[in-house]
Motif scaffolding. Structure first.
Motif, PDB file in Angstrom:
ATOM      1  N   GLU A 175     -31.995  10.501  27.317  1.00 56.94           N
ATOM      2  CA  GLU A 175     -31.296   9.304  26.393  1.00 56.94           C
ATOM      3  C   GLU A 175     -32.394   8.494  25.675  1.00 56.94           C
ATOM      4  OE1 GLU A 175     -28.295   8.208  25.775  1.00 56.94           O
ATOM      5  OE2 GLU A 175     -27.667   9.930  26.999  1.00 56.94           O
TER       6      GLU A 175
ATOM      7  N   PHE B  34     -29.725   9.054  21.589  1.00 61.16           N
ATOM      8  CA  PHE B  34     -28.819   8.084  21.930  1.00 61.16           C
ATOM      9  C   PHE B  34     -27.508   8.645  21.687  1.00 61.16           C
ATOM     10  CE2 PHE B  34     -32.644   5.099  21.532  1.00 61.16           C
ATOM     11  CZ  PHE B  34     -32.663   4.858  22.844  1.00 61.16           C
TER      12      PHE B  34
ATOM     13  N   GLU C 251     -22.394   5.926  19.446  1.00 63.54           N
ATOM     14  CA  GLU C 251     -21.823   4.729  19.431  1.00 63.54           C
ATOM     15  C   GLU C 251     -22.982   3.681  19.301  1.00 63.54           C
ATOM     16  OE1 GLU C 251     -19.131   1.731  22.250  1.00 63.54           O
ATOM     17  OE2 GLU C 251     -19.723   3.633  22.793  1.00 63.54           O
ATOM     18  N   ILE C 252     -24.229   4.117  19.927  1.00 65.12           N
ATOM     19  CA  ILE C 252     -25.442   3.252  19.988  1.00 65.12           C
ATOM     20  C   ILE C 252     -25.965   3.430  18.636  1.00 65.12           C
ATOM     21  CG2 ILE C 252     -27.673   3.196  20.726  1.00 65.12           C
ATOM     22  CD1 ILE C 252     -26.679   3.802  23.579  1.00 65.12           C
ATOM     23  N   ARG C 253     -26.151   4.599  18.003  1.00 62.66           N
ATOM     24  CA  ARG C 253     -26.746   4.950  16.726  1.00 62.66           C
ATOM     25  C   ARG C 253     -25.846   3.854  15.551  1.00 62.66           C
ATOM     26  NH1 ARG C 253     -26.951  10.102  18.105  1.00 62.66           N
ATOM     27  NH2 ARG C 253     -25.391  10.730  16.943  1.00 62.66           N
TER      28      ARG C 253
ATOM     29  N   LEU D 226     -25.638  -3.900  22.352  1.00 62.85           N
ATOM     30  CA  LEU D 226     -26.096  -2.698  22.276  1.00 62.85           C
ATOM     31  C   LEU D 226     -27.283  -2.463  23.517  1.00 62.85           C
ATOM     32  CD1 LEU D 226     -27.731  -0.664  20.214  1.00 62.85           C
ATOM     33  CD2 LEU D 226     -29.203  -2.337  19.711  1.00 62.85           C
TER      34      LEU D 226
ATOM     35  N   LEU E 276     -25.195  -0.978  26.295  1.00 62.13           N
ATOM     36  CA  LEU E 276     -24.987   0.549  26.110  1.00 62.13           C
ATOM     37  C   LEU E 276     -26.360   1.306  26.343  1.00 62.13           C
ATOM     38  CD1 LEU E 276     -22.925   0.731  22.763  1.00 62.13           C
ATOM     39  CD2 LEU E 276     -22.279   1.110  24.669  1.00 62.13           C
ATOM     40  N   ILE E 277     -27.334   0.896  26.037  1.00 60.91           N
ATOM     41  CA  ILE E 277     -28.918   1.357  26.178  1.00 60.91           C
ATOM     42  C   ILE E 277     -28.930   1.467  27.874  1.00 60.91           C
ATOM     43  CG2 ILE E 277     -31.199   1.122  26.046  1.00 60.91           C
ATOM     44  CD1 ILE E 277     -30.605   0.023  23.139  1.00 60.91           C
TER      45      ILE E 277
ATOM     46  N   THR F 200     -21.355  -5.436  28.987  1.00 64.71           N
ATOM     47  CA  THR F 200     -21.992  -6.166  27.880  1.00 64.71           C
ATOM     48  C   THR F 200     -22.066  -7.860  28.465  1.00 64.71           C
ATOM     49  OG1 THR F 200     -21.095  -4.793  26.163  1.00 64.71           O
ATOM     50  CG2 THR F 200     -21.575  -6.922  25.588  1.00 64.71           C
TER      51      THR F 200
END
Length: 275
Positions: free
Chosen positions: A224, A228, A231-233, A252, A255-256, A261
């Motif tokens: 990862e 990525f 969705e993250i990008r 963000l 997700l990482i 969230t």
């Protein structure tokens, strides 16, 4: 009491039949098989008489009553279990029978043979460790996309129907264009084919493929930190373009870090209050 014995039959080339499986087909009396016609054809091909053999069906739609009958058969004598090709467990219907056998204290054995996921992995040229086998993909495009986007680091192996493999790989090429892809067709058969490419090159290269026969495709996803998800990008690009709200930043980071969230947002809020 007998045993449940899983027979791994050839996936294409009959020369891959192991001596132990061949002997079981000759001497066994009770067989539960995915397709009785295909199984009888196999016996005819290797010169085994059907006389004295009891061959019953075991398929994905088998009701609990059918499993019960098979367990009863195994309680009196060995019951050999075979699918159309390969393992009766891997994407085939023997799993519920095995679970029922263990619940009844019946011993389970496996007479191993060629495994199509492992053979495809060997031929793919992709990193072999770690790998994950997913079986057949859902028919729905949205569900396939979710699987592709959420898989983790490593090599991922999928079965796909010849009628859907073109569309499925079109989708993969759009979602994960940079992953290394291997498309494997007709393993161990006369027209075996292996094509290696980037997923984003698929639409240009797919003319090399005859969309008939059995398909397996594999792709390798980098760690990862290097690759990525889309969705993250997309979220990161949105933040760069418009600036980040606290909730966007929390999403963000979630997700990482693979965390909810709301938990990230709560921690950020507490930290801000303490400043």
């Amino acid at each position: 009491m007998g045993k449940i014995i899983l027979l791994n039959t050839p996936i294409g080339n009959l020369g891959d039949m192991t001596p132990r499986v061949s002997e079981a087909l000759k001497t066994g009396v009770q067989f539960a098989v995915e397709d009785t016609r295909v199984f009888k054809d196999l016996l005819n091909h290797i010169g085994v008489s059907l006389q004295g053999k009891r061959i019953v069906s075991l398929h994905d739609q088998s009701e609990g009553t059918q499993i019960g009958k098979l367990i009863e058969m195994a309680q009196h004598d060995d019951l050999y279990v075979a699918s159309e090709a390969g393992s009766p467990i891997v994407s085939d219907p023997a799993y519920p029978l095995v679970i029922a056998a263990y619940e009844q204290g019946i011993k389970v054995e496996s007479y191993s043979g060629v495994s199509s996921p492992i053979m495809a992995l060997e031929l793919s040229g992709l990193p072999p460790i770690p790998f994950q086998f997913h079986g057949f993909l859902p028919r729905e495009s949205g569900k396939r996309a979710k699987i592709f986007q959420n898989v983790g680091y490593g090599t991922h192996i999928f079965f796909e129907a010849p009628t859907r493999v073109e569309e499925t790989l079109d989708e993969l090429g759009e979602l994960l264009p940079e992953v290394e892809l291997a498309v494997v067709r007709e393993l161990s058969k006369k027209f075996e084919q292996v094509i290696k490419l980037k997923a984003g090159e698929w639409k240009e290269r797919k003319k090399e493929v005859n969309f008939k026969g059995e398909f397996i495709f594999l792709f390798h996803k980098k760690e990862e930190s290097q690759a990525f998800s889309s969705e993250i990008r997309e979220l990161a690009q949105e933040i760069v373009a418009t600036g980040a709200t606290p909730k966007q930043t929390a999403k963000l980071l979630g997700l990482i870090l693979d965390r909810p969230t709301k938990d990230i947002y709560s921690e950020m809020s507490r930290q801000k209050r303490h400043e």
